[in-house]
Write a protein that holds these residues in place. Sequence first.
Motif, short mmCIF file in Angstrom:
data_model
loop_
_atom_site.label_atom_id
_atom_site.label_comp_id
_atom_site.label_asym_id
_atom_site.label_seq_id
_atom_site.Cartn_x
_atom_site.Cartn_y
_atom_site.Cartn_z
N LYS A 1 23.17 35.47 84.60
CA LYS A 1 23.68 35.97 85.88
C LYS A 1 22.58 36.79 86.58
O LYS A 1 22.36 36.63 87.79
N LYS A 2 21.88 37.65 85.84
CA LYS A 2 20.78 38.42 86.43
C LYS A 2 19.66 37.48 86.89
O LYS A 2 19.04 37.71 87.92
N HIS A 3 19.40 36.43 86.11
CA HIS A 3 18.38 35.45 86.48
C HIS A 3 18.76 34.79 87.80
O HIS A 3 17.94 34.71 88.72
N PHE A 4 20.00 34.36 87.91
CA PHE A 4 20.46 33.69 89.13
C PHE A 4 20.40 34.63 90.33
O PHE A 4 19.88 34.27 91.39
N ILE A 5 20.90 35.84 90.17
CA ILE A 5 20.92 36.80 91.28
C ILE A 5 19.50 37.16 91.70
O ILE A 5 19.18 37.19 92.90
N SER A 6 18.64 37.41 90.73
CA SER A 6 17.26 37.76 91.08
C SER A 6 16.55 36.59 91.75
O SER A 6 15.79 36.78 92.70
N GLN A 7 16.81 35.38 91.29
CA GLN A 7 16.22 34.21 91.95
C GLN A 7 16.73 34.09 93.39
O GLN A 7 15.95 33.79 94.30
N ALA A 8 18.01 34.32 93.59
CA ALA A 8 18.58 34.24 94.94
C ALA A 8 17.94 35.27 95.86
O ALA A 8 17.59 34.96 97.01
N VAL A 9 17.78 36.49 95.36
CA VAL A 9 17.18 37.56 96.18
C VAL A 9 15.71 37.24 96.47
O VAL A 9 15.26 37.33 97.62
N ILE A 10 14.96 36.86 95.44
CA ILE A 10 13.53 36.57 95.63
C ILE A 10 13.34 35.37 96.58
O ILE A 10 12.48 35.40 97.47
N LEU A 11 14.14 34.34 96.40
CA LEU A 11 14.06 33.17 97.27
C LEU A 11 14.38 33.55 98.72
O LEU A 11 13.68 33.15 99.65
N SER A 12 15.43 34.34 98.92
CA SER A 12 15.81 34.76 100.27
C SER A 12 14.72 35.60 100.93
O SER A 12 14.38 35.38 102.09
N VAL A 13 14.19 36.56 100.19
CA VAL A 13 13.12 37.41 100.74
C VAL A 13 11.88 36.56 101.04
O VAL A 13 11.24 36.74 102.08
N THR A 14 11.57 35.64 100.16
CA THR A 14 10.41 34.76 100.37
C THR A 14 10.58 33.96 101.66
O THR A 14 9.66 33.88 102.48
N LEU A 15 11.75 33.36 101.85
CA LEU A 15 11.99 32.58 103.07
C LEU A 15 11.93 33.48 104.31
O LEU A 15 11.39 33.06 105.34
N PHE A 16 12.44 34.69 104.21
CA PHE A 16 12.37 35.65 105.32
C PHE A 16 10.92 35.99 105.66
O PHE A 16 10.52 35.98 106.83
N ILE A 17 10.11 36.25 104.65
CA ILE A 17 8.70 36.57 104.87
C ILE A 17 7.97 35.36 105.46
O ILE A 17 7.13 35.52 106.36
N VAL A 18 8.29 34.17 105.00
CA VAL A 18 7.67 32.96 105.55
C VAL A 18 8.02 32.81 107.03
O VAL A 18 7.15 32.48 107.85
N VAL A 19 9.26 33.08 107.39
CA VAL A 19 9.67 32.99 108.80
C VAL A 19 8.91 34.03 109.63
O VAL A 19 8.38 33.70 110.71
N ILE A 20 8.83 35.26 109.15
CA ILE A 20 8.06 36.30 109.86
C ILE A 20 6.60 35.84 110.02
O ILE A 20 6.02 35.95 111.10
N PHE A 21 6.02 35.33 108.94
CA PHE A 21 4.65 34.87 108.98
C PHE A 21 4.48 33.75 110.00
O PHE A 21 3.55 33.78 110.82
N GLU A 22 5.34 32.75 109.94
CA GLU A 22 5.22 31.59 110.84
C GLU A 22 5.37 31.99 112.30
O GLU A 22 4.61 31.52 113.16
#
Length: 154
Positions: A43-64
């Motif tokens: 459960k921690k693995h899934f939640i942490s992956q969801a958070v990291i993936l979401s933040v990564t996509l957000f940073i990519v959008v800001i970058f782009e």
Amino acid sequence: MFFSKGFLGTEAPFYLDLATVYFAVLPFLLAFSIFFAVKEQYKKHFISQAVILSVTLFIVVIFEIGIRISGGFIEYSKYSNISYDFMLVFLIIHILIAIAAVGGWLFLFISSYKQYKTNTLNTTLHKKIGKAIFIALSISSIMGVCIYFFLFVF
């Protein structure tokens, strides 16, 4: 704010400093999340992956958005001492790896969640694909940091 001078002491704007620091840290965040799976804290693995993936996509959008508004790679490369041709090839390879890595990550995240819910998750295959994606994301992150150095340090 995003286009004002950044915090790393170079001429790069804030949004590039932010993205660079995030992607420098990303492999460690991923390793921390993977550690949860190794310890069978799924459960921690899934939640942490969801958070990291979401933040990564957000940073990519800001970058782009930032890179498009500010003139992009061509504009920034004018002030670098590194060969433009070398940087262009390096950038293309980086982009290809990054697209494959993030696309694979999204696929693995969504498909694994669906399989987990139906109790059909193939953990051996999940680990194999996960390792490949971790490596690709780490390589892409390192290459992105290198591009920052090529453009603003060297």
